[in-house]
Design a protein around this motif. Structure first.
Motif: not given
Length: 140
Positions: A90, A133, A135, A137
C-alpha cells in the motif's frame, strides 16, 4: 445507495457505454477518495478512456494479479491525470502526471500491485507524496 455513488453511476461510465465498476472507499495519505476498481484485464485496458470529467476526489484504482512493472499510457483519454504507483503493502512508490492522448508510457520505478489515477495535480493538492500509503486495498 449513497448519494456519491448515485452521482457517479448516473453521470460516468454508463453515459459513455462503459460498464459500471465497483466503487471502493480509500484513504490516500490523510484524504478520503472514491475509486472505481478495475481488476479485470478488460476493465484495466479500458481505464478512463473517453471520460471527459471526474468528480472531485474520485478516480480509478487498477488492481493487478501480480507485482510487476505495470506501465500506462493515455491513448483515447481526454483528461489530464496523475497516477500513483502503489506496492503490495500500500505504499506509493511514484507519482507521475500524464497528458491527454499522449502515447508515451508511464512506468513505476519497480514492481507494483496497484495504480491509482486521479485528476491531474490531485496528489499534490492533497499533500500526498511518495512513501504515503493507500488503504484499504482490495486483494487481487
Amino acid at each position: 445507495m449513497s448519494p456519491v455513488f448515485f452521482l457517479l453511476a448516473a453521470t460516468a461510465p454508463a453515459a459513455w457505454g462503459q460498464a459500471l465498476l465497483p466503487i471502493a472507499g480509500l484513504t490516500v495519505g490523510a484524504r478520503e477518495v472514491q475509486a472505481e476498481v478495475a481488476r479485470t484485464p478488460e476493465a484495466r485496458s479500458q481505464g478512463l478512456m473517453h471520460r471527459r470529467s471526474l468528480a472531485a476526489d474520485h478516480g480509478m484504482l487498477f488492481v493487478f494479479d501480480e507485482d510487476d512493472q505495470h506501465c500506462f499510457w493515455m491513448k483515447n483519454t481526454p483528461l489530464p491525470l496523475s497516477i500513483a504507483f502503489i506496492d503490495a503493502k500500500g505504499r506509493i512508490t511514484s507519482i507521475q502526471d500524464m497528458q491527454p492522448y499522449a502515447l508515451d508510457t508511464h512506468c513505476p520505478p519497480g514492481p507494483v500491485r496497484y495504480a491509482l489515477e486521479m485528476s491531474e495535480g490531485w496528489f499534490k493538492r492533497a499533500g500526498v507524496s511518495v512513501r504515503d500509503t493507500v488503504s484499504p486495498l482490495p486483494p487481487p
